[in-house]
Scaffold this active site. Structure first.
Site, PDB file in Angstrom:
ATOM      1  CG  ASP A  10      29.456  -8.289  -8.192  1.00  0.00           C
ATOM      2  OD1 ASP A  10      29.091  -9.274  -8.865  1.00  0.00           O
ATOM      3  OD2 ASP A  10      29.510  -7.142  -8.652  1.00  0.00           O
ATOM      4  CG  ASP A 110      26.207 -10.574 -10.225  1.00  0.00           C
ATOM      5  OD1 ASP A 110      25.586  -9.512 -10.013  1.00  0.00           O
ATOM      6  OD2 ASP A 110      27.351 -10.602 -10.711  1.00  0.00           O
ATOM      7  CD  GLU A 111      26.288  -5.881  -7.299  1.00  0.00           C
ATOM      8  OE1 GLU A 111      26.340  -6.122  -8.526  1.00  0.00           O
ATOM      9  OE2 GLU A 111      26.252  -4.750  -6.829  1.00  0.00           O
TER      10      GLU A 111
HETATM   11  N1  DCP Z   1      25.288  -8.099 -17.696  1.00  0.00           N
HETATM   12  C1  DCP Z   1      24.843  -7.874 -18.994  1.00  0.00           C
HETATM   13  N2  DCP Z   1      25.202  -6.725 -19.659  1.00  0.00           N
HETATM   14  C2  DCP Z   1      26.007  -5.812 -19.079  1.00  0.00           C
HETATM   15  C3  DCP Z   1      26.468  -6.015 -17.767  1.00  0.00           C
HETATM   16  C4  DCP Z   1      26.087  -7.184 -17.098  1.00  0.00           C
HETATM   17  O1  DCP Z   1      24.091  -8.706 -19.528  1.00  0.00           O
HETATM   18  N3  DCP Z   1      26.362  -4.702 -19.756  1.00  0.00           N
HETATM   19  C5  DCP Z   1      24.907  -9.355 -17.003  1.00  0.00           C
HETATM   20  C6  DCP Z   1      25.947 -10.413 -17.250  1.00  0.00           C
HETATM   21  C7  DCP Z   1      26.747 -10.463 -15.988  1.00  0.00           C
HETATM   22  C8  DCP Z   1      25.718 -10.088 -14.934  1.00  0.00           C
HETATM   23  O2  DCP Z   1      24.843  -9.179 -15.595  1.00  0.00           O
HETATM   24  O3  DCP Z   1      27.319 -11.726 -15.740  1.00  0.00           O
HETATM   25  C9  DCP Z   1      26.337  -9.441 -13.705  1.00  0.00           C
HETATM   26  O4  DCP Z   1      26.969  -8.224 -14.045  1.00  0.00           O
HETATM   27  P1  DCP Z   1      28.310  -7.719 -13.402  1.00  0.00           P
HETATM   28  O5  DCP Z   1      28.409  -6.278 -13.704  1.00  0.00           O
HETATM   29  O6  DCP Z   1      28.368  -8.131 -11.967  1.00  0.00           O
HETATM   30  O7  DCP Z   1      29.446  -8.422 -14.244  1.00  0.00           O
HETATM   31  P2  DCP Z   1      30.018  -9.885 -14.158  1.00  0.00           P
HETATM   32  O8  DCP Z   1      29.462 -10.650 -13.021  1.00  0.00           O
HETATM   33  O9  DCP Z   1      29.822 -10.519 -15.498  1.00  0.00           O
HETATM   34  O10 DCP Z   1      31.566  -9.637 -13.986  1.00  0.00           O
HETATM   35  P3  DCP Z   1      32.384  -9.186 -12.690  1.00  0.00           P
HETATM   36  O11 DCP Z   1      33.319 -10.317 -12.406  1.00  0.00           O
HETATM   37  O12 DCP Z   1      33.105  -7.973 -13.149  1.00  0.00           O
HETATM   38  O13 DCP Z   1      31.420  -8.923 -11.597  1.00  0.00           O
HETATM   39 CA    CA Z   2      29.450  -9.878 -10.886  1.00  0.00          CA
HETATM   40 CA    CA Z   3      27.012  -7.429 -10.185  1.00  0.00          CA
END
Ligand code: DCP
Ligand code: CA
Ligand code: CA
Length: 367
Positions: A10, A110-111
């Site tokens: 991720d 992203d996963e």
């Molecule tokens: N995303 C969004 N709104 C949310 C959750 C996520 O727009 N409520 C989008 C932005 C993130 C992407 O999806 O960058 C991937 O979500 P993740 O849950 O994997 O979160 P991140 O990658 O941002 O952070 P982490 O480092 O916790 O994985």
């Molecule tokens: Ca992520």
């Molecule tokens: Ca993710």
């Protein structure tokens, strides 16, 4: 039989990390990617934020005006979502990850899950080394960091990954699953949202361990059969969902749990015959012929096996499917020793030809 070795990769603070990638000067500053609703300048919510910003309590879902307030006096950078760019980045990373896996399944931008069982010959130590290597490669070649969880199935890999971020590497070996899961709050399980967690709380179920020890029968009474059984299995770290290649979307498959673990062909065929009906319904709707038939067997030790047979020509005939599935299971039972827990049927290598021919014939017949 070998247990599986599954990774969940991720990417860290993905949208914000992409912004840092094209603008490295942002790296030490709070970076907030926002979904601007456009009503007023600051209306909308945070899509994601880098870990510098998260220290100020700014994360996904926080209203933008509040994020601005929390980051007042810092050099924070606020940017709008540029989904097309993040997709470009994702489209470069995913193929690189795929190269490390026996089977690969992307879930979201992203996963991705990687089944690396063969690659590491079932060794979790080797999997940890492999994970470090992938991290190094992705950092050097693409400039991005990710967190990774390694476990005996997708469920454990996912929770392991979430437990250490950013740039984390968490390995949970089969023998450590109960120890790892039991202290965590129940809402870490997929499917346990706020409402369900509250209901569980009223039953004094707070941790995954509480849930695993809770009487299954009562869970079924409260949540219904499917969910009750799912919660019980999930809390015990049991999950036999295979890592499914996207290319295999070009197949139709159904999997179901047998009434009891068995090696009895008649019992197996009774179950697969229901699955075959379902598969054929979808086949008819999509007006396809198939050239390959496969079976899936998930054993009592949760190892996943598949066998397939390519037909001489494409057909859309349910009897051919029944017969091939029978043959494949007959053969498989000879080759295997354990009892079977779940069975699946799959058809693939689709063509439109057979159906067209058929339509022509029926056209001539009906005139
Ligand atoms: N995303 C969004 N709104 C949310 C959750 C996520 O727009 N409520 C989008 C932005 C993130 C992407 O999806 O960058 C991937 O979500 P993740 O849950 O994997 O979160 P991140 O990658 O941002 O952070 P982490 O480092 O916790 O994985
Ligand atoms: Ca992520
Ligand atoms: Ca993710």
């Amino acid at each position: 039989m070998q247990t599986r070795v599954i990774m969940l990769v991720d990417l860290d603070y993905f949208f914000a990390q992409c912004e840092e990638l094209r603008n490295p000067a942002f790296k030490d500053k709070p970076v907030v990617v926002g979904m601007y609703s456009g009503r007023t300048e600051d209306s909308g919510a945070v899509s994601t934020a880098n870990y510098v910003a998260r220290k100020y309590g700014v994360k996904s879902g926080v209203p933008l005006f509040l994020a601005k307030k929390r980051l007042e006096g810092t050099e924070a950078v606020f940017l709008p979502v540029d989904y097309a760019f993040y997709e470009q980045v994702s489209d470069k990373i995913m193929p690189a990850l795929r190269g490390f896996a026996d089977a690969f399944e992307q879930v979201g931008i992203d996963e991705a899950y990687l089944d690396v069982t063969q690659k590491v010959q079932g060794s979790f130590e080797a999997a940890a080394v492999l994970a470090q290597k992938i991290k190094g490669d992705v950092r050097n070649q693409h400039g991005l960091t990710f967190s990774v969880g390694v476990g005996p199935n997708k469920l454990v890999a996912k929770i392991a990954c979430d437990s250490q971020k950013p740039d984390g590497l968490t390995v949970v070996k089969p023998g450590e699953v109960a120890f790892f899961l039991s202290p965590l709050p129940v809402d870490r399980l997929i499917g346990v949202g706020r409402k369900t967690a509250a209901k569980m709380e009223s039953l004094r179920i707070r941790t995954i361990g509480d849930l695993a020890r809770f009487d299954v029968q009562r869970l079924v009474e409260v949540f219904g059969k499917n969910l009750g059984v799912y919660f019980h299995n999930a809390a015990s770290g049991v999950d036999d969902e295979p890592v499914q290649e996207a290319g295999e979307a070009e197949s139709i498959s159904r999997i179901a749990t047998l009434k009891e673990n068995t090696r009895d062909l008649a019992l197996i065929l009774e179950k697969t015959s229901q699955l075959i009906e379902d598969v054929c319904k979808e086949l008819a709707e999509r007006k396809l012929g198939f050239k390959q038939v496969g079976i899936i067997a998930i054993m009592t030790d949760l190892s996943v096996h598949s066998r397939s047979q390519t037909l001489e020509k494409a057909v859309s005939d349910v009897e051919v499917l029944r017969e091939t599935v029978r043959e494949l299971f007959e053969k498989f039972l000879v080759e295997s020793e354990l009892e079977i827990r779940r069975v699946g049927v799959k058809i693939s290598h689709f063509t439109k030809e057979e159906v067209e021919q058929k339509q022509l014939t029926s056209f001539f017949q009906s005139t």
